[in-house]
Design an enzyme around this catalytic site. Structure first.
Site: not given
Lengths: 361, 470
Positions: A96, A166
């Site tokens: 990321e 999540h």
């Protein structure tokens, strides 16, 4: 229409009321007087349309991230690599900080860098690049350089079975960073218009997509290129007794609470903030000055959430008009739990209770 | 330079040949099933056993792909995601280190004489003299700015002492179109490209003429005109950005590359890894230059990594790399020129590790004698001085004299002193610059905050610096 999703969380799918509200300030890029063609699409398809238009209208636009090439794990980038080629739509390594760092460099060269972080829960390795680099790029160079072409798209929020990693809503972290904008759409129509505005805005934007709504939310979306203004909140339901402020997927839960409150004779005004920074204080202020009460709701933990900022600002601006303490119905101060998700969430009835107690205060 | 190109072009060609050779010979020769000579099941030899275990884990087409290679009858290979990999029956671990450390490319000896047999790009007189003059400029600027900080006239400073050759020789070897993403110890690139002493002073003193509008600490230079992206303090964050910059250059078909600097400490950051990997995978034309000066503030390289420095890290990412003597201006110039050519022509990254020594303290906030000996510093200053070495070579060519040296130093000294005096008295940026450039336009919250601050200033003028125009 009430939809039961995942592990028994009831999500309200009555989008027709929210979604069909007029898109205030809608700017069409195509100057066509004929009524816009619309099509019923879900949120991920609306995002896909926006990305398609962004790539089509600007040869300097690029879309990339983990698994973006085949269409993305949420299908938002479906078909883009085939149409625009692998040099403009591509997979990146699983990193990321690399994705955002790369995107900043690309944007600094005058490109529209549209980066995807697969889940907002995984944005933290890129935190330094966003906070110390993207947000300060223009300021620190005395406006010699900027990375305004940067847009970071990332799915956020509860999905019924996402557990710790999540499900998170990390918007508040980014709302503490001058130099970036934070935008969250509530519906397919909003997603398309706000995403195109974010991509074309000359400032870096963190664009959080409510992943619960990717497939669940369906509404009529204009097929053409259009933009919705940033930093403009929208009153999506008018009322006189209490103002409710929220954003993203939480708005549908709040809408349901408003409808239930109405049955008990309480008139609720619902405001979609849309852009969290820089945010539209005036619209919220005007609404609270009318109703005299405020409730803020978000999925993220209550402590240090963006609701706290809204509460403080409203108290500063509307102190003499307030008839009750500001209510916050938010996520608990725990990590986002799996089995306990229905307990953790700011559910409709938690909101309804808070509406009633605030109005009765 | 011709030989360089011939060699660098031949590498991918040879690689391609080898790959096709492997493919051509590997598809049809599957290993025959193991049969016991006695006709009943028995323990097969170890090599076959290990192969069969692997075979049992495979399915369908993959199993078919098991094959011998022609060049080594004992090895077998199989198609894995990512390419064909040979098998060995020997359980061998790759060593954590090679027997010999990677050597360091060098042209000049410690006294500035070219080493016999060395290959380098011959510099013309004009370039060589300009390089030397720039090194002297950097040194004098550093010395006087450093003293100004010690006298309390400047809030902070950071010298490039000992790394003048890397600064200037790199700058000279690059094209002005190459985009620089600096760490912070590379002001020589700006100097070479035409950033004036006055501009350096304006930034350091945070004046209204400084490009950064007084927002960052001293030495955080940047120049759009000179393709030098503004310095930011966080370590290594510029490295993955360089991959993005380079990708843009590649897509635009530019004859230029991104050049990203880091120190030895910076290679421990995740961003270093991210940048190497992204640049390699994206085939981005980036030249990564690591100034390995032995020290990350007080942390020596022995406590930074266990690899043979930085140069060896390139191969793990699929990036070509070279180690060069960073105190040898000629070696740096030649290596950077060659590396840049590869980056631009072949459109892929190269890593250069320049070995040097940070002769100065980390910054004015540091006293390096607390963690390293004065003797060590003095030794580097005296016997491995990059400026003395290069000067000896330039002077041996008859291009420079003691008299020119004295004149240059005198002129520069006066120029730097004057620049400091002017910058010290110069007006600061106006209050509006506190709020501008956070976004492209002033949002309402900043408009309100500016209004409120101005009211506070009216009430409490004595609380605020008088030299900031309202």
């Amino acid at each position: 229409m009430a939809c039961t999703t995942g592990r028994g969380i009831t999500r309200i799918g009555n989008f027709s009321r929210i979604w069909s509200s007029p898109c205030r300030g809608l700017q069409t890029a195509v100057h066509d007087q004929s009524p816009p063609q619309t099509k019923s699409v879900n949120l991920f398809s609306a995002v896909n349309q926006a990305l398609h238009i962004a790539l089509d209208t600007d040869p300097r636009a690029y879309v990339f991230g983990e698994d973006v090439g085949f269409g993305g794990v949420f299908r938002c980038t479906t078909g883009l690599a085939d149409q625009f080629g692998k040099r403009r739509v591509f997979n990146t390594p699983l990193c990321e900080q690399g994705i955002v760092g790369f995107a900043i460099g690309l944007a600094a060269m005058g490109n529209r860098a549209i980066a995807e972080i697969q889940f907002a829960d995984y944005i933290f390795p890129a935190f330094d690049q966003i906070v110390n680099e993207a947000a300060k790029f223009r300021y620190r160079s005395g406006n010699q350089f900027n990375c305004g072409g940067l847009t970071i798209r990332t799915p956020y929020g509860a999905v019924g079975h996402g557990g710790h990693y999540h499900s998170q809503s990390p918007e508040a972290f980014f709302c503490h960073v001058p130099g970036i904008k934070v935008v969250i759409p509530r519906s397919p129509r909003q997603a398309k218009g706000l995403l195109l505005s974010s991509i074309r805005d000359p400032n870096p934007v963190v664009f959080l997509e409510p992943k619960w709504l990717y497939r669940l939310a369906v509404e009529e979306v204009p097929e053409q290129d259009y933009m919705l203004p940033l930093s403009e909140a929208e009153v999506i339901r008018e009322g006189s007794d209490i103002t409710l402020v929220g954003w993203g997927a939480q708005l549908s839960v709040m809408e349901q609470a408003c409808m239930d409150a109405e049955k008990e004779g309480i008139s609720c005004e619902l405001v979609d903030l849309k852009t969290l920074i820089p945010w539209d204080k005036e619209t919220v202020e005007a609404s609270v000055n009318k109703t005299g009460r405020l409730l803020v709701s978000h999925e993220a933990p209550v402590t240090g959430g963006f609701g706290a900022e809204i509460s403080a600002s409203v108290v500063e601006r509307c102190f003499t008009r307030l008839e009750a303490p500001v209510a916050r119905v938010c996520g608990l101060d725990t990590p986002f739990p799996l089995v306990f998700e229905p307990f953790y969430m700011p559910t409709k009835n938690k909101i309804l209770d808070a509406i009633k107690s605030t109005v009765k205060y | 330079m011709g030989s360089w190109f011939a060699r660098s072009r031949s590498i991918p060609y040879l690689l391609k040949r080898n790959i096709s050779f492997l493919h051509a010979n590997s598809s049809c020769k599957t290993l025959p099933p193991y049969k016991s000579p006695h006709g009943f099941r028995e323990r097969p030899p170890a090599s076959i056993l290990s192969f069969r275990r692997l075979e049992s884990a495979m399915v369908g087409k993959q199993a078919q792909a098991v094959a011998y290679t022609d060049d080594d009858g004992e090895s077998q290979s199989i198609e894995f995601p990512g390419g064909r990999v040979g098998f060995t029956t020997q359980m061998e671990f790759i060593s954590e280190a090679t027997d010999k450390r990677v050597p360091c490319y060098r042209v000049l000896d410690d006294d500035g004489f070219p080493i016999a047999g060395t290959r380098f790009d011959q510099l013309d007189e004009e370039t060589a003299v300009r390089m030397y003059k720039s090194m002297v400029s950097l040194q004098i600027m550093d010395t006087i700015f450093y003293e100004a900080q010690r006298q309390g006239r400047l809030s902070f400073y950071l010298t490039s002492t000992g790394e003048e050759a890397i600064n200037i020789a790199t700058a000279a070897a690059l094209s002005p179109d190459d985009i620089i993403l600096p760490q912070y110890r590379e002001p020589g690139i700006l100097l070479w490209r035409g950033f004036s002493i006055e501009e350096f002073a304006s930034q350091c003193f945070g004046t209204k003429d400084g490009h950064g509008k007084g927002r960052q600490m001293p030495i955080h230079y940047g120049s759009k005109d000179l393709n030098f992206i503004t310095v930011s303090s966080p370590i290594a964050t510029q490295l993955p950005q360089a991959a993005g910059v380079a990708y843009s250059l590649k897509m635009d078909g530019k004859e230029a590359c991104a050049v990203a600097f880091t120190g030895d400490g910076g290679t421990s950051e995740g961003d270093f890894h991210a940048a190497m990997n992204f640049a390699a995978v994206m085939e981005a034309p980036v030249l990564f230059i690591c100034r390995n000066n032995g020290w990350a503030i007080s942390t020596p390289v022995s406590e930074q990594f266990r690899s043979d420095g930085v140069v060896v890290k390139g191969q793990a990412y699929g990036i070509r790399s070279i180690r060069v003597d960073g105190n040898d201006a000629l070696a740096v110039y030649s290596a950077i020129r060659a590396a840049r050519m590869m980056v631009v022509r072949e459109q892929k990254p190269v890593l250069v590790e320049a070995l040097t020594y940070r002769v100065g303290h980390h910054s004015t906030s540091d006293d390096s004698t607390k963690y390293r000996s004065v003797k060590e510093i003095e030794q580097w200053k005296r016997s491995r001085n990059p400026m003395t070495r290069f000067r000896n070579w330039v002077q041996a060519n008859g291009w420079w004299s003691d008299q020119e040296e004295a004149e240059l130093r005198g002129t520069l000294r006066n120029q730097v002193l004057k620049a400091i005096q002017v910058a010290e008295k110069a007006e600061k940026p106006c209050l509006g610059d506190l709020f501008s450039d956070v976004y492209d336009k002033l949002p309402s919250n900043l408009q309100q905050q500016e209004k409120s601050l101005r009211q506070t200033i009216t009430r409490h003028k004595q609380d605020f610096p008088p030299d900031v125009p309202l």
